[in-house]
Design a protein around this motif. Structure first.
Motif, PDB file in Angstrom:
ATOM      1  N   UNK A  21      66.655  13.694  31.390  1.00 12.02           N
ATOM      2  CA  UNK A  21      65.287  14.027  30.991  1.00 12.02           C
ATOM      3  C   UNK A  21      65.026  15.523  31.169  1.00 12.02           C
ATOM      4  N   UNK A  22      65.538  16.104  32.252  1.00 12.00           N
ATOM      5  CA  UNK A  22      65.334  17.522  32.497  1.00 12.00           C
ATOM      6  C   UNK A  22      66.040  18.352  31.417  1.00 12.00           C
ATOM      7  N   UNK A  23      67.254  17.969  31.048  1.00 12.91           N
ATOM      8  CA  UNK A  23      67.996  18.687  30.006  1.00 12.91           C
ATOM      9  C   UNK A  23      67.240  18.652  28.682  1.00 12.91           C
ATOM     10  N   UNK A  24      66.737  17.490  28.329  1.00 10.91           N
ATOM     11  CA  UNK A  24      65.994  17.358  27.071  1.00 10.91           C
ATOM     12  C   UNK A  24      64.690  18.145  27.127  1.00 10.91           C
ATOM     13  N   UNK A  25      63.955  18.023  28.241  1.00 13.00           N
ATOM     14  CA  UNK A  25      62.657  18.706  28.353  1.00 13.00           C
ATOM     15  C   UNK A  25      62.813  20.225  28.348  1.00 13.00           C
ATOM     16  N   UNK A  26      63.883  20.725  28.946  1.00  9.64           N
ATOM     17  CA  UNK A  26      64.095  22.169  29.027  1.00  9.64           C
ATOM     18  C   UNK A  26      64.340  22.790  27.660  1.00  9.64           C
ATOM     19  N   UNK A  27      65.060  22.088  26.796  1.00 10.58           N
ATOM     20  CA  UNK A  27      65.408  22.619  25.467  1.00 10.58           C
ATOM     21  C   UNK A  27      64.923  21.661  24.381  1.00 10.58           C
ATOM     22  N   UNK A  28      63.713  21.154  24.555  1.00  8.09           N
ATOM     23  CA  UNK A  28      63.225  20.077  23.692  1.00  8.09           C
ATOM     24  C   UNK A  28      62.933  20.513  22.265  1.00  8.09           C
ATOM     25  N   UNK A  29      63.450  19.732  21.352  1.00  7.55           N
ATOM     26  CA  UNK A  29      63.109  19.774  19.929  1.00  7.55           C
ATOM     27  C   UNK A  29      62.759  18.337  19.561  1.00  7.55           C
ATOM     28  N   UNK A  30      62.033  18.162  18.484  1.00  7.04           N
ATOM     29  CA  UNK A  30      61.659  16.804  18.079  1.00  7.04           C
ATOM     30  C   UNK A  30      62.031  16.558  16.624  1.00  7.04           C
ATOM     31  N   UNK A  31      62.192  15.297  16.314  1.00  2.92           N
ATOM     32  CA  UNK A  31      62.489  14.868  14.948  1.00  2.92           C
ATOM     33  C   UNK A  31      61.925  13.470  14.773  1.00  2.92           C
ATOM     34  N   UNK A  82      70.425  22.206  22.542  1.00  2.00           N
ATOM     35  CA  UNK A  82      71.778  22.632  22.913  1.00  2.00           C
ATOM     36  C   UNK A  82      72.808  21.519  22.763  1.00  2.00           C
ATOM     37  N   UNK A  83      72.338  20.257  22.760  1.00  2.00           N
ATOM     38  CA  UNK A  83      73.261  19.129  22.678  1.00  2.00           C
ATOM     39  C   UNK A  83      72.543  17.940  22.054  1.00  2.00           C
ATOM     40  N   UNK A  84      72.792  17.687  20.775  1.00  2.00           N
ATOM     41  CA  UNK A  84      72.113  16.589  20.075  1.00  2.00           C
ATOM     42  C   UNK A  84      72.403  15.224  20.687  1.00  2.00           C
ATOM     43  N   UNK A  85      73.528  15.104  21.399  1.00  2.00           N
ATOM     44  CA  UNK A  85      73.852  13.820  22.031  1.00  2.00           C
ATOM     45  C   UNK A  85      72.865  13.488  23.143  1.00  2.00           C
ATOM     46  N   UNK A  86      72.169  14.499  23.668  1.00  2.00           N
ATOM     47  CA  UNK A  86      71.125  14.274  24.680  1.00  2.00           C
ATOM     48  C   UNK A  86      69.811  14.038  23.941  1.00  2.00           C
ATOM     49  N   UNK A  87      69.503  12.775  23.669  1.00  2.00           N
ATOM     50  CA  UNK A  87      68.291  12.458  22.908  1.00  2.00           C
ATOM     51  C   UNK A  87      67.630  11.220  23.488  1.00  2.00           C
ATOM     52  N   UNK A  88      66.378  11.044  23.128  1.00  2.00           N
ATOM     53  CA  UNK A  88      65.605   9.914  23.627  1.00  2.00           C
ATOM     54  C   UNK A  88      64.417   9.646  22.712  1.00  2.00           C
ATOM     55  N   UNK A  89      63.930   8.434  22.760  1.00  2.00           N
ATOM     56  CA  UNK A  89      62.742   8.079  21.990  1.00  2.00           C
ATOM     57  C   UNK A  89      61.513   8.592  22.737  1.00  2.00           C
ATOM     58  N   UNK A  90      60.562   9.137  22.006  1.00  2.00           N
ATOM     59  CA  UNK A  90      59.315   9.599  22.605  1.00  2.00           C
ATOM     60  C   UNK A  90      59.354  11.062  23.016  1.00  2.00           C
ATOM     61  N   UNK A  91      58.406  11.444  23.850  1.00  2.00           N
ATOM     62  CA  UNK A  91      58.248  12.820  24.298  1.00  2.00           C
ATOM     63  C   UNK A  91      59.089  13.056  25.553  1.00  2.00           C
ATOM     64  N   UNK A  92      60.109  13.900  25.442  1.00  2.00           N
ATOM     65  CA  UNK A  92      61.005  14.176  26.558  1.00  2.00           C
ATOM     66  C   UNK A  92      60.297  14.813  27.734  1.00  2.00           C
ATOM     67  N   UNK A  93      59.384  15.736  27.470  1.00  2.00           N
ATOM     68  CA  UNK A  93      58.678  16.412  28.556  1.00  2.00           C
ATOM     69  C   UNK A  93      57.805  15.429  29.340  1.00  2.00           C
TER      70      UNK A  93
END
Length: 138
Positions: A21-31, A82-93
């Motif tokens: 979650x920290x990795x995603x929130x730090x460099x968060x992009x959404x789609x 930085x890494x598309x493999x680090x993804x999740x549904x919803x708002x990472x932050x």
């Protein structure tokens, strides 16, 4: 002792998703992603696909409203730029923040309970009189 327990508990709990979650929130992009399938009996698992940074990606995550989703539905996806493999549904932050608060509360409150219930009573034991009875003051 409470500080050591708090830190140990927090680090142990962080192993279950907090770093991601920290990795995603730090460099968060959404789609916007598309639901591929759901398996709500398995921890509300939702499989999805999305496109970002010129690449197609698939992922899966737990989603609280799993039962309302069907294949083909749209779903907001957060990912690390930085890494598309680090993804999740919803708002990472938002997920990172709620996970951080939960870990901190559990760590601090759990440590306080352990110290109060198990450690504190042993420090307050009444002093036993010396063998042979009590000595009276002169």
């Amino acid at each position: 002792m409470a500080v050591v327990l708090t830190v140990a508990t927090a680090l142990g709990a962080a192993q279950y998703g907090w770093w991601r979650y920290m990795t995603i929130a730090t460099h968060q992009e959404t789609a916007i992603g598309t639901v591929l399938k759901t398996n709500c009996k398995n921890n509300n698992e939702v499989s999805y696909s999305f496109s970002a940074l010129g690449r197609a990606q698939e992922g899966s995550d737990s989603w609280m409203d799993c039962r309302t989703l069907r294949a083909g539905d749209q779903l907001s996806i957060s990912f690390s730029s930085r890494d598309l493999a680090q993804n999740m549904a919803g708002d990472g932050y938002a997920r990172f923040l709620s996970e951080t608060i939960a870990i901190l509360l559990a760590s601090v409150l759990g440590s306080i309970v352990v110290v109060v219930v198990f450690v504190y009573p042993f420090g307050k034991q009444k002093k036993q009189p010396p063998p042979g009875g009590e000595v009276e003051p002169r």
